[in-house]
Design a protein around this motif. Sequence first.
Motif: not given
Length: 294
Positions: A131-135, A187-189, A249-250
């Motif tokens: 998730k952190l990489e995607a953000l 950011d979005s989930w 996640v974006a």
Amino acid sequence: MRRFIQLDLPPEPVINEKCVHKRLKNSVCDNCASSCPVGAISFGFMDAKIDNELCYQCGNCLFTCPVDAIENIQPHERTYQNGFLVIRHDEPLASPEELIVWHRQYAIRGMQIPEPLVDKWLPALAALNLKLEALQEPIWSLTITKPAEVDSGRRRMLFRQKLDSQPLDSGKVKTGLNARKQFYPEDSWFHIALDTASCILCGACAKVCDEQAIELEDHQFSLDDKRCTGCMSCQVVCFPKSIQVHPHVAKNSEPQNFHYFDGTCQKCQLPFSAWTAEETLCPICAQHKQQGWL
């Protein structure tokens, strides 16, 4: 006469009336049940319950409920030091959804885990780092420590050992998807997908959305993933099944905007909305014509 000590037991965990299962009879939201490691949450007709005999209050459900409907459960208090979450004993496992709040609320950037517990925590840490990489956030590091040695000698020596060790900070994180949105406002989930070919622009999805993630106004159909908490109520009320909500996640999510037009039906003379200016029949009359009724 023998006196009895009256104990005040803590209130049992409950799911209150904000729960979407208690508001929509066909709700498909199961975020809390999916995150529960012991299967303590069950659903009935317009109802949701927590089995107090099974629940050990790990708090995972608090971080996934889209409407903050869970009461009488507190997030687990954890210890941290110098930017590391410190696991000292076999405490309740934190979900990636909880850890990602620690990332922003306490600026945590890693974990210290004693060797016997590493295998238990690795899946959660790996899911968090994805998730952190995607953000585009820094991922967490892992420090494996040896189990703390316990001095089994005199109590005085054990007390001295505690005094010599540096005390750890402790705290809890804010719960709920809305709290997470406050820490990650851009950011979005979840992702809201719209099929314009089947959508009839009835507006039911916008009316049922408590977060204003879906709006129809000024000839714009707007979908804002940043506001979505994944309750999937829009998906439930959509008659033609034109809208779907998926976990996604974006970073720096931007709203999707679709333009629509106003029209007047040539058959029933009622106003309606359409995706093109050339539409002459409202969705109901168009369906009747397709079925040979007009």
